[in-house]
Design an enzyme around this catalytic site. Structure first.
Site, mmCIF file in Angstrom:
data_model
loop_
_atom_site.group_PDB
_atom_site.id
_atom_site.type_symbol
_atom_site.label_atom_id
_atom_site.label_comp_id
_atom_site.label_asym_id
_atom_site.label_seq_id
_atom_site.Cartn_x
_atom_site.Cartn_y
_atom_site.Cartn_z
ATOM 1 N N GLU A 1 32.843 -16.653 -15.270
ATOM 2 C CA GLU A 1 32.630 -17.060 -13.881
ATOM 3 C C GLU A 1 31.795 -18.331 -13.819
ATOM 4 O O GLU A 1 30.804 -18.421 -13.095
ATOM 5 C CB GLU A 1 31.983 -15.930 -13.074
ATOM 6 C CG GLU A 1 32.358 -15.989 -11.606
ATOM 7 C CD GLU A 1 31.917 -14.770 -10.795
ATOM 8 O OE1 GLU A 1 32.093 -14.822 -9.571
ATOM 9 O OE2 GLU A 1 31.408 -13.791 -11.380
ATOM 10 N N ASN B 1 34.759 -5.822 -15.719
ATOM 11 C CA ASN B 1 34.849 -5.239 -14.386
ATOM 12 C C ASN B 1 35.372 -3.800 -14.431
ATOM 13 O O ASN B 1 36.172 -3.382 -13.580
ATOM 14 C CB ASN B 1 35.712 -6.111 -13.470
ATOM 15 C CG ASN B 1 34.910 -7.175 -12.746
ATOM 16 O OD1 ASN B 1 33.843 -6.887 -12.208
ATOM 17 N ND2 ASN B 1 35.406 -8.401 -12.731
ATOM 18 N N ASP C 1 29.939 -5.189 -18.644
ATOM 19 C CA ASP C 1 30.096 -6.283 -19.607
ATOM 20 C C ASP C 1 30.120 -5.670 -21.009
ATOM 21 O O ASP C 1 29.170 -5.002 -21.411
ATOM 22 C CB ASP C 1 28.959 -7.274 -19.468
ATOM 23 C CG ASP C 1 28.877 -7.843 -18.050
ATOM 24 O OD1 ASP C 1 29.500 -8.890 -17.804
ATOM 25 O OD2 ASP C 1 28.205 -7.220 -17.206
ATOM 26 N N ASN D 1 28.212 -13.164 -17.852
ATOM 27 C CA ASN D 1 28.751 -13.696 -16.609
ATOM 28 C C ASN D 1 27.592 -14.384 -15.897
ATOM 29 O O ASN D 1 26.699 -13.726 -15.366
ATOM 30 C CB ASN D 1 29.327 -12.562 -15.741
ATOM 31 C CG ASN D 1 29.895 -13.068 -14.426
ATOM 32 O OD1 ASN D 1 29.361 -13.985 -13.807
ATOM 33 N ND2 ASN D 1 30.976 -12.457 -13.973
ATOM 34 N N ASP E 1 33.161 -9.926 -19.192
ATOM 35 C CA ASP E 1 32.998 -9.109 -17.997
ATOM 36 C C ASP E 1 34.323 -8.402 -17.753
ATOM 37 O O ASP E 1 35.278 -9.005 -17.293
ATOM 38 C CB ASP E 1 32.615 -10.007 -16.816
ATOM 39 C CG ASP E 1 32.516 -9.241 -15.509
ATOM 40 O OD1 ASP E 1 32.734 -8.012 -15.508
ATOM 41 O OD2 ASP E 1 32.245 -9.878 -14.478
ATOM 42 N N ASP F 1 23.762 -11.980 -11.269
ATOM 43 C CA ASP F 1 23.711 -10.541 -11.071
ATOM 44 C C ASP F 1 24.091 -9.783 -12.344
ATOM 45 O O ASP F 1 23.950 -8.554 -12.407
ATOM 46 C CB ASP F 1 24.574 -10.098 -9.882
ATOM 47 C CG ASP F 1 25.889 -10.845 -9.783
ATOM 48 O OD1 ASP F 1 26.252 -11.574 -10.731
ATOM 49 O OD2 ASP F 1 26.578 -10.706 -8.752
ATOM 50 N N HIS F 2 24.553 -10.501 -13.362
ATOM 51 C CA HIS F 2 24.804 -9.936 -14.692
ATOM 52 C C HIS F 2 23.711 -10.400 -15.656
ATOM 53 O O HIS F 2 22.995 -11.360 -15.374
ATOM 54 C CB HIS F 2 26.146 -10.421 -15.255
ATOM 55 C CG HIS F 2 27.345 -10.000 -14.473
ATOM 56 N ND1 HIS F 2 28.243 -9.065 -14.924
ATOM 57 C CD2 HIS F 2 27.824 -10.428 -13.280
ATOM 58 C CE1 HIS F 2 29.209 -8.922 -14.040
ATOM 59 N NE2 HIS F 2 28.986 -9.739 -13.031
#
Length: 261
Positions: A34, A152, A221, A7, A150, A250-251
């Site tokens: 994303e 989530n 992930d 991501n 991802d 941030d991933h």
């Protein structure tokens, strides 16, 4: 065949980071989530210069997924089946030829689901049900496939440095975790857990409160493998060092190596 998922949190904001990592890691297939770009706005030429064939399923401003492959795609299918009214760009499948036969890779960006007292959480669970149905259909074909992306979902307490901090979050709700287990229980293998036991292997660190510096991360992930893919699994690793680069997502990337000879 090295297959990675990442991501990137905006392809245009993260283009230099993405290119640097591709040059370093040299994955054969990369799944980006994303991308936050419409198809026409995706900077595909920059990736094509590195030898990648590029397919996207984009959306303006948010969501969006992309598949990059050093081998041309035999087949590409956007959108997760099961809801014709779902306009969110979250799923893209590609089929690639390999010496052992065809390898199917699905790039997915599962809904976040927050806040849990809004329609976003039921949408997340319904999306996971659709993903289960798609996985069941693919399993019936007995082919090599990877569901990468991802999710989530924090599957287990060991997948968070501070599990108690996530008890009110959609990523760690019992319903989310149960749906993830149900997906695996169809016969899929969690690649990282197949290669590594224990915690402290995270894929996401929030930008806030010094999460990266404190290693206050979570693992959301994942790469889930069909039995035919799991039989060929050689390695799975997390490129956590990328989180320390300038202007990071941030991933971080997660990748597997499959023996496709």
């Amino acid at each position: 065949m090295k297959i990675a998922t990442w991501n990137i949190n905006g392809v245009k904001a993260r283009i230099d980071t993405a290119l640097a990592w591709l040059k370093e890691a040299e994955p054969d297939v990369a799944c980006f989530q994303e991308i936050k770009s419409i198809d026409e706005g995706f900077p595909r030429e920059r990736f094509e210069e590195l030898g990648y064939h590029v397919e996207t399923h984009g959306q303006k401003g948010f969501n969006g997924v992309a598949l990059l492959s050093k081998t041309p795609f035999v087949e590409v299918s956007p959108r997760l089946p099961g809801d014709d009214e779902d306009e969110q760009a979250r799923y893209l499948e590609g089929v690639i030829s390999a010496p052992c036969g065809e390898v199917r890779v699905a790039c997915l960006y599962l809904p976040n689901g927050n806040p849990i007292d809004t329609p976003k959480f039921p949408y997340k669970l319904a999306w996971m049900e659709r993903l289960q149905r798609r996985a069941r259909a693919l399993l019936a074909e007995e082919e090599i496939f990877v569901l990468a992306g991802d999710y989530n979902v924090i599957p287990e307490p060991e997948d968070a440095r501070n599990p108690d901090g996530w008890v009110n979050d959609a990523l760690f709700q019992p319903e989310s975790r149960q749906a993830f287990r149900a997906l695996k229980n169809l016969g899929l293998t969690d690649a990282l857990r197949a290669c590594h036991d224990g915690g402290d292997r995270y894929t996401f660190w929030d930008y806030q409160a010094g999460a990266w510096q404190k290693n206050n991360g979570i693992r959301i992930d994942h790469l889930l493998l069909s039995p035919q893919a799991a039989d060929r699994l050689k390695a799975c690793e997390v490129d956590s060092h990328v989180r320390g680069w300038e202007k990071p997502s941030d991933h971080v990337p997660v990748w597997i190596d499959l023996d496709v000879e």
